[in-house]
Motif scaffolding. Structure first.
Motif: not given
Length: 92
Positions: A69-77, A80-82
Motif C-alpha cells: 500500500k502506498g507504493m507507486r506502480t506502473l501497469l503495462f499490459i 484484454n480481459g485481465n
C-alpha cells in the motif's frame, strides 16, 4: 461517513451480484494494433464472482512480489480481459 476505495465498492457489488456478468471482453485483438479488436472475434463473459476471485489471486501475487500500500506502480499490459482484474488488484 464511510469512505470506501474503488476496490471495496467493487467487492461489495460482487458479493451482491456474484453470478451476474461484470465484464464482456473480445478474445482476439488485432496483432498489428493491440488497441483495436477483431470485430469477428468471440467474446468471453466474466462474472463478478469470477472477477473477485481473479483479483484476490493477483493481489496475493503482487503482495508476494513486494508491492505494498502506498507504493507507486506502473501497469503495462495489452488491453484484454485481465486488465480490470489487475487494475482492481492494485487498488486493493
Amino acid at each position: 461517513m464511510n469512505k470506501l476505495n474503488i476496490y471495496q465498492k467493487l467487492e461489495a457489488t460482487a458479493k451482491l451480484n456474484a453470478n451476474k456478468v461484470a465484464i464482456v471482453s473480445p478474445t482476439l485483438f488485432e496483432k498489428h494494433n493491440p488497441f483495436s479488436f477483431n470485430p469477428d472475434s468471440t467474446y468471453i463473459e466474466i462474472t463478478f464472482g469470477e472477477l473477485l476471485s481473479q483479483i484476490e489471486s493477483i493481489s496475493g501475487t503482487l503482495y508476494r512480489l513486494g508491492i505494498r500500500k502506498g507504493m507507486r506502480t506502473l501497469l503495462f499490459i495489452r488491453p484484454n480481459g485481465n486488465f480490470a482484474a489487475i487494475t482492481f488488484a492494485l487498488f486493493k
